[in-house]
Design an enzyme around this catalytic site. Structure first.
Site, mmCIF file in Angstrom:
data_model
loop_
_atom_site.group_PDB
_atom_site.id
_atom_site.type_symbol
_atom_site.label_atom_id
_atom_site.label_comp_id
_atom_site.label_asym_id
_atom_site.label_seq_id
_atom_site.Cartn_x
_atom_site.Cartn_y
_atom_site.Cartn_z
ATOM 1 N N CYS A 2 0.765 -1.204 0.143
ATOM 2 C CA CYS A 2 0.107 -0.042 -0.018
ATOM 3 C C CYS A 2 0.671 1.241 0.113
ATOM 4 C CB CYS A 2 -1.143 0.043 0.980
ATOM 5 S SG CYS A 2 -1.965 -1.472 1.420
ATOM 6 N N ARG A 27 5.169 -0.327 -4.742
ATOM 7 C CA ARG A 27 4.784 -1.141 -3.586
ATOM 8 C C ARG A 27 3.708 -2.204 -3.735
ATOM 9 N NH1 ARG A 27 6.523 1.756 1.214
ATOM 10 N NH2 ARG A 27 4.955 0.846 2.492
ATOM 11 N N ASN A 112 -2.500 2.121 6.287
ATOM 12 C CA ASN A 112 -1.739 0.824 5.901
ATOM 13 C C ASN A 112 -1.587 -0.171 7.144
ATOM 14 O OD1 ASN A 112 -1.143 2.017 3.365
ATOM 15 N ND2 ASN A 112 0.998 2.499 3.701
ATOM 16 N N GLY A 113 -1.563 -1.566 6.648
ATOM 17 C CA GLY A 113 -1.449 -2.372 7.696
ATOM 18 C C GLY A 113 -2.504 -3.233 8.095
ATOM 19 N N GLU A 495 18.469 -17.363 -5.220
ATOM 20 C CA GLU A 495 18.315 -15.940 -5.706
ATOM 21 C C GLU A 495 17.967 -15.805 -7.461
ATOM 22 O OE1 GLU A 495 17.367 -11.889 -5.693
ATOM 23 O OE2 GLU A 495 17.391 -13.439 -4.379
ATOM 24 N N LYS A 499 14.248 -14.617 -8.858
ATOM 25 C CA LYS A 499 14.291 -13.595 -9.941
ATOM 26 C C LYS A 499 13.432 -14.120 -11.191
ATOM 27 C CE LYS A 499 15.781 -10.288 -7.932
ATOM 28 N NZ LYS A 499 15.108 -10.981 -6.906
ATOM 29 N N GLU A 502 9.393 -14.390 -10.007
ATOM 30 C CA GLU A 502 8.666 -13.356 -9.488
ATOM 31 C C GLU A 502 8.325 -12.531 -10.681
ATOM 32 O OE1 GLU A 502 10.599 -11.266 -6.413
ATOM 33 O OE2 GLU A 502 12.577 -11.201 -7.327
ATOM 34 N N LYS A 617 6.681 -4.312 -2.669
ATOM 35 C CA LYS A 617 8.237 -3.960 -2.488
ATOM 36 C C LYS A 617 8.505 -4.321 -1.057
ATOM 37 C CE LYS A 617 12.284 -2.634 -3.740
ATOM 38 N NZ LYS A 617 13.304 -3.569 -4.500
#
Length: 622
Positions: A2, A27, A112-113, A495, A499, A502, A617
């Site tokens: 958010c 985000r 947010n949250g 990793e 990548k 995602e 993010k």
């Protein structure tokens, strides 16, 4: 997750809010909304689902909303489906419909949250005559503030403080009150929020890029603190309602650092910024040819006292920990355990004052990592934060901080922050080894030289990107990709696989190469892409043998190794070479081709590289 923005000043608020929200799109979100006030007039609320451009079109790029005070929000659905009714802002009045339009409401807010006890609070409020139009926990919070504000006939800050005592969960909250035109009130617990002041204007946001264009002077609201914003002024309060004095933090990033700078996507721009991010991070830790971590609270005495090291992180930062584990144990001969932050505090923590718990987080706000940090401190362990954001919650609460200097990272898929974290952990490994007497003078000088050489070698890796782009175009329609390696190569494979999945949405997995025969090899079929990471000399032949087994079952093989290992071409179908370096630090070079591969496959598939679906993010809720 958010995004929140707020503005009060002399200029029209809506265009500024839309601009700020556009800088927070990375985000992740599914809807967006604005609430703007024009002096004594009631707030005008406009919401839209989907991309931010839908909200911009609905408001004529903000020009349709008059007023110089407002709040905005991009929502990532948690409670309630992603529709216009559940989009923020929310209002305290008993509205019909979605709470849009000119609202006859005493309180309007964005949040947010996650409020964990929202159902209990909702039932309480319904008993007091409140009606609800959405399924969100945010509407509950806004109406709870309204309830205290009216019942006790108190000011906004006192009403907010009563709310903070009553709710459980995490939140960053921005509110406007009908009785206080031109003012915004804010509060936070565990979710990030900053306030910026410039001349006669005040800004509020959930992350720096939203307001970096307008001011570099920011304040960080503390946990369980409230703030009151008027044009050009911010006042902070603790839970007792007492004023709290704060000093501003100066943001040193260039505003241009949060722009694409001619690149097609933020991700490819940030891949090209990796050498600079690593160089800046290492230069901050090397003084006169020697590592100096004293600014991070790591004196030689402290490092000698460490008996066990726990690395705690999420996602790519956890992969940094996995790679660092091999290096620290080999160089410093110190036992290391790498923990997923989301699991760390749900088991018996065998920590004491000689344990060093390293929390790695780009944002410094990751909810699980923050909870792990607090759990470690409760057990008496020493804590070290490796973070990229100055003044973030994890940075403030850890015993000491080792800052990475990657600058703002906008693409959801981390690249330069990962590399800066990895370089910082390499430096920590060498410093620990030196302090513990495990690294002799000549070896120490060698390691420092090798660390400082990494950025230049990374630049050489980037020179080969067109070849990787060509290879990516061949596998844009792949269904399954497997990454294999041993030791640190396995950590880098993790990793690389992340990548791939995602941003390209291709199913990919990373395996320790020796585990293939324990079930995984049954998934390999004709044409499956298998990528072997081969940077560790002692393990080279073993991993090649595992790749041969995959080839026998029809796999297409890509090998990633250093110059000189040309024999790999006898086995694999496509080879990517990287410069030689000390094998402890090869991960910094090996990860770049894997980042490029994921990027170019995503581009070839026509996907939104910087904002992949369902991802955010910074994960600021558990």
């Amino acid at each position: 997750m958010c995004g929140i923005v707020g503005y009060t000043g002399a200029r029209p608020a809506a265009p500024i809010l839309l601009d700020g929200l556009s800088r927070l799109e990375y985000r992740g979100y599914d809807s967006a909304g604005l609430a703007v006030r024009d002096g004594e007039r009631l707030a005008e609320v406009v919401k839209a689902t989907g991309k931010l451009r839908n909200l911009a079109e609905k408001t004529d790029d903000g020009r349709a909303l008059a007023g110089s005070c407002g709040i905005g929000h991009t929502r990532w659905a948690t409670h309630g489906e992603p529709d216009q009714t559940n989009a923020h802002p929310h209002v305290s009045g008993n509205c019909k419909g979605s709470g849009s339009g000119t609202v006859e409401s005493d309180v309007v807010g964005v949040h947010n949250g996650i409020i964990e006890n929202f159902a209990e609070l909702k039932t309480k409020l319904q008993r007091h005559g409140y009606q609800f139009y959405s399924q969100t926990d945010t509407e509950v919070v806004v109406k709870l503030v309204d309830y205290y504000y009216k019942k006790y006939k108190i000011g906004p800050v006192d009403a907010i403080n009563r709310m903070m005592v009553r709710v459980r969960g995490s939140y960053a909250l921005a509110l406007m009150f009908k009785d206080y035109p031109g003012e915004i009130f804010a509060a936070r617990k565990d979710s990030p929020m900053i306030i910026g002041i410039s001349g006669g204007e005040s800004y509020l946001a959930s992350d720096v890029p939203a307001i970096l264009k307008y001011t570099r002077s920011v304040y960080y609201i503390g946990n369980l603190e409230a703030a009151r914003l008027s044009p050009g002024k911010a006042t902070f309060y603790d839970l007792n309602g007492d004023e709290v004095q704060k000093e501003p933090t100066q943001i040193t990033w260039d505003a241009e650092a949060a722009e694409k700078g001619g690149f097609e996507h933020f991700m490819i721009k940030e891949i090209h910024e990796e050498p600079a991010a690593v160089r800046d991070t290492l230069n901050s830790l090397v003084k006169d040819g020697a590592l100096d971590l004293s600014a991070a609270g790591l004196t030689e005495e402290v490092m000698r006292s460490v008996s066990t090291l726990h690395i705690v992180a999420c996602g790519s930062a956890w992969h940094v920990g996995m790679a660092a584990q091999y290096v620290i144990e080999d160089i410093a001969e110190l036992p290391v355990r790498v923990e997923l932050a989301s699991e760390f505090r749900y088991r018996k923590l065998l920590l004491d004052e000689r344990s060093l718990v390293v929390i790695i987080s780009q944002s410094g706000e990751t909810a699980d990592s923050l909870a792990a940090l607090r759990a470690a401190k409760e057990k008496g362990a020493r804590t070290l934060a490796v973070v990229n954001v100055v003044g973030s919650t994890i940075a403030r609460e850890a015993d000491s901080v080792l800052y990475t200097l990657a600058g703002p990272e906008i693409a959801v898929a981390t690249t330069k922050a990962y590399s800066a974290q990895l370089a910082a952990m390499y430096a920590l490994a060498v410093a620990l080894g030196r302090a513990r007497g495990r690294v002799a003078d000549d070896a120490y000088a060698h390691y420092v030289d090798e660390l400082l050489a990494i950025p230049g070698k990374m630049e050489r890796v980037l020179e080969d990107k067109e070849r990787i782009q060509w290879f990516a175009s061949k596998f844009a329609s792949a269904r399954d990709v497997f990454f294999i390696g041993r030791g640190e190569d396995y950590a880098i494979s993790l990793e690389g696989s992340l990548k791939m999945k995602e941003i390209s949405y291709i199913h990919s997995e990373a395996y320790a190469a020796g585990e293939l025969k324990h079930g995984t090899i049954s998934l390999v079929e004709e044409g499956t892409l298998v990528i072997g990471v081969l940077t560790q000399g002692d393990l080279f032949e073993k991993t090649v043998s595992n790749m041969v087994e995959c080839k026998a079952r029809g796999a297409y093989l890509m090998g990633l190794t250093s110059f000189g290992h040309y024999s790999v071409e006898d086995t694999v179908d496509f080879t990517v070479y990287i410069p030689k370096a000390d094998e402890h630090f090869m991960g910094s070079l090996a990860v770049i081709p894997l980042q490029l591969l994921g990027y170019y496959i995503s581009v070839a598939r026509g996907l939104d590289v910087d904002k992949p679906r369902n991802l955010a993010k910074s994960v600021t809720v558990e």
